[in-house]
Scaffold this active site. Structure first.
Site, PDB file in Angstrom:
ATOM      1  N   GLU A 187       1.909   9.006  45.386  1.00 57.41           N
ATOM      2  CA  GLU A 187       0.531   9.238  44.934  1.00 57.41           C
ATOM      3  C   GLU A 187       0.290  10.699  44.567  1.00 57.41           C
ATOM      4  O   GLU A 187      -0.586  10.995  43.761  1.00 57.41           O
ATOM      5  CB  GLU A 187      -0.457   8.803  46.020  1.00 57.41           C
ATOM      6  CG  GLU A 187      -0.508   7.314  46.279  1.00 57.41           C
ATOM      7  CD  GLU A 187      -1.142   6.510  45.157  1.00 57.41           C
ATOM      8  OE1 GLU A 187      -1.927   7.068  44.369  1.00 57.41           O
ATOM      9  OE2 GLU A 187      -0.838   5.311  45.061  1.00 57.41           O
TER      10      GLU A 187
ATOM     11  N   GLU B  45      -6.291  13.505  41.892  1.00 54.49           N
ATOM     12  CA  GLU B  45      -5.803  12.826  40.698  1.00 54.49           C
ATOM     13  C   GLU B  45      -5.746  13.788  39.521  1.00 54.49           C
ATOM     14  O   GLU B  45      -6.738  14.458  39.200  1.00 54.49           O
ATOM     15  CB  GLU B  45      -6.716  11.648  40.390  1.00 54.49           C
ATOM     16  CG  GLU B  45      -6.193  10.698  39.373  1.00 54.49           C
ATOM     17  CD  GLU B  45      -7.041   9.438  39.275  1.00 54.49           C
ATOM     18  OE1 GLU B  45      -6.879   8.727  38.269  1.00 54.49           O
ATOM     19  OE2 GLU B  45      -7.850   9.165  40.192  1.00 54.49           O
TER      20      GLU B  45
END
Length: 200
Positions: A20, A42
């Protein structure tokens, strides 16, 4: 769980958070699987551009004006319906201050552990899946959602990554998992991939 189940669970947790947050590339020093835990949020969302992670129908955990709920922290906690209950569990108003997961490393890891340990029906927790505490229902068996590393992928991001031919992101997760199981000296177990699993 057994000692091997605990090692596999640790490898699965580390593999998923490494994927991730990876900053690795094919020719990276040490290989691409030596570069997990690089990004804190992100990529591409740093300036508030990722406004799509709001479920406006969730009345219990409504989105706050001007806030985004894109992936932050080691497991890239996303969506108001995850920020809200995780914050409530830890006594932090993450709906009003989602960037707390970027500023506070301890809180960020607590969010990853919360997500890993928390059942979100109909999904079991990743912890239960990896430690033998999850018994698939008849619907799970029909959907090929069987305990193993592949089911943790389905729980985390199944709608995007599971149910079809292996994607680059699943291959990346599997690469990290192979690395961590090797380091921890444990076999990878069964049901590694989620290509034949229906997502929840």
């Amino acid at each position: 769980g057994s000692a091997d189940q605990r090692r596999r669970e640790l490898a699965a947790f580390l593999a998923n958070i490494a994927h991730e947050t990876t900053g690795g590339w094919d020719t990276a020093p040490g290989g691409p699987y030596a570069w997990g835990l690089y990004f804190t949020q992100e990529v591409g969302c740093e300036a508030g551009a990722c406004t799509g992670y709001c479920d406006p129908t969730n009345a219990q955990y409504p989105c706050k004006a001007g806030k985004t709920y894109h992936g932050r922290g080691p497991i890239q906690l996303s969506w108001n319906y995850n920020y809200g209950p995780m914050g409530a569990t830890l006594g932090v108003d993450l709906l009003s201050d989602p960037d707390a997961l970027i500023r506070d490393g301890v809180l960020a890891f607590r969010s990853a552990i919360w997500f890993w340990m928390t059942e979100q029906s109909p999904k079991p927790s990743c912890h239960a899946v990896m430690t033998g505490q999850f018994t698939p229902s008849p619907a799970d068996v029909t959907a090929n959602r069987l305990p193993g590393f592949g089911l943790t992928i389905d729980i985390i991001n199944g709608g995007i990554e599971c149910g079809w031919a292996r994607s680059a992101s699943v291959s990346d997760r599997l690469g990290f998992y192979a690395r961590f199981t090797t380091i921890l000296g444990v076999s990878q177990g069964d049901h590694l991939d989620c290509d034949t699993m229906q997502s929840y």
